[in-house]
Design an enzyme around this catalytic site. Sequence first.
Site, PDB file in Angstrom:
ATOM      1  N   HIS A 134      59.042  64.818  17.660  1.00  0.00           N
ATOM      2  CA  HIS A 134      60.326  65.507  17.765  1.00  0.00           C
ATOM      3  C   HIS A 134      61.429  64.521  17.410  1.00  0.00           C
ATOM      4  CE1 HIS A 134      63.074  68.588  19.522  1.00  0.00           C
ATOM      5  NE2 HIS A 134      63.826  67.525  19.809  1.00  0.00           N
TER       6      HIS A 134
ATOM      7  N   ASP B 132      50.595  68.329  20.196  1.00  0.00           N
ATOM      8  CA  ASP B 132      51.335  67.673  19.117  1.00  0.00           C
ATOM      9  C   ASP B 132      52.132  68.725  18.371  1.00  0.00           C
ATOM     10  OD1 ASP B 132      52.293  65.782  17.410  1.00  0.00           O
ATOM     11  OD2 ASP B 132      50.400  65.434  16.349  1.00  0.00           O
TER      12      ASP B 132
ATOM     13  N   GLU C 218      58.707  63.921  22.084  1.00  0.00           N
ATOM     14  CA  GLU C 218      59.956  63.190  21.872  1.00  0.00           C
ATOM     15  C   GLU C 218      59.877  61.785  22.446  1.00  0.00           C
ATOM     16  OE1 GLU C 218      64.682  64.152  21.852  1.00  0.00           O
ATOM     17  OE2 GLU C 218      63.539  64.923  23.557  1.00  0.00           O
TER      18      GLU C 218
END
Length: 558
Positions: free
Chosen positions: A450, A498, A507
């Site tokens: 992310h 994922d 993230e």
Amino acid sequence: MYGRNHWTLCWYIAIAFLVNASLPITIAKGTLPEHKSPDDPYTLAHSTRPSSSSMPRNVTLILSGKLPNNNGIPWRGDSGLNDGNTTTDVTGGLVGGYYDAGDNAKFHFPMSYAMTMLSWSLIEYNHKYKAIGEYDHIREIIKWGTDYLLLTFNSSANKIYQIHAQVGGSLNDYSVPDDHYCWQRPEDMDYPRPVQTIAAGPDLAAEMAAALAAASIVFKDITSYSKKLIKGAQTVFSFARDVGRRRRYCQGNPYIESIYNSSGYFDEYMWGSAWLYYATGNVSYISLATNPGMPKNSKAFSGIVDLSVPSWDNKLPAVMLLLTRLRIFLNPGYPYEGMLIKYHNTTTLTMCSYIKLFRVFNWTRGGMIQLNHGRPQPLQYVANAAFLASLFVDYMNATGAPGFFCGPNFYSLDMLQRFATSQMDYILGKNPMKMSFVVGFGNKFPRYVHHRGASIPHDHKKYSCTGGWKWRDSRNPNPNNITGAMVGGPDQFDQFRDVRSNYNYTEPTLAGNAGLVAALVSLTSSGGHGIDEKSIFSEIPPFFPQSSPASAPAPWKP
């Protein structure tokens, strides 16, 4: 005392500070040589900087602002060059520093913490950084951060009345173009980036003081810069201690409260004053750090389990270990010994809480300690705790102490060392998913991180705020690997999704990666085991015996 190595592949160790323009600074890249002892799973191999024409899967530092000439990451460029251009007290605006996580915002609270942790790791383990050829490099990383922090307030003044606490961010209403609504490379940002300026905030100010003071020790060979850092640290700490400014920096600010909300500021008072004492030798700082009001107001001795978890918000376990260092190596005695012994005892209890035998925290079946009670993004807490545990072991080894007490029972240091190594093994792939949570390490690692810059192709096209959504929502892996980034991590069942849109898993964070680097360098045997005992104390004058009451505790003996 180091656990057996299960890693024999080519590997890369992390220092990806997750912000959104880049400088390719590699901390470790290479193959584990066959002649190396298999007992060292964390040997940091010597590395070289990549050229702009050849980009191996290197570990990168990612920056905001005008990039240095040695930038070699083709998918990064200058960004945020207009940050803070509306501020009247900052010459040149707020250009530089680090973005955080996958966002394009600059959060000064965790950024300061990350710089403090990196400086601490370098002070303790400078010989290890030198052995792998990364000593100058890590100093560059720290200086990029401290140069920026010095811009966020009038660091040349003796008294200040405001601090710039954040650049960019979001109100999370998902309709106004901002750092959450838009999915753009930082080079392409075309929406407003408001600056959050505070007139009160002892938590942020004291953390900034800690970062600048710790860095002043790192740069003590550059006298003018070190003095500049100390000056800034003292100024911002005075702001922190101003009675009229004692409310949390995030209080009432929707741009901050939903992201990096601070729970209090007395732990930062202890943290900042401890680092300022080491940086200056001024006894007023150690007097404050050992003042009974500090642990009372921070609940340091309350036995609250969560307060043994180190993080960007909770400095208690870190600062009590830092002050335990003073006790066991300099042994100042009266009038500090009474409080230092309590910090030492509490630090020992913290270390006991990390040992699985005592079940203070839950553990996943796969072997990860659940320091945040199974909530998302656990690895940042795991990495920070592994660093503190490894450092505590090195402190004890330096004094010749073979172990420590957990209640009435004595335990060897090996047990705590195994905790630190097992947690880093878990992060690097020894887990039920058989997956490394550090991008670029091993054969299986997150491919859908992310992160805006990593997910948008470097195709020389500018994507609008909403035009970038197609890359956010794409089912294809990121076109750019943000190599070295440690992601949020698995859930309480050791499972990991994922998925780019699920930031709880994928993230990375600035503070988490700083803890990762600190833990890894503490565990490597490159440069030899142990710490640098003396350099952190270089500014502290000799202690002279003071007459003490008969009730005062005797100085510590190992």
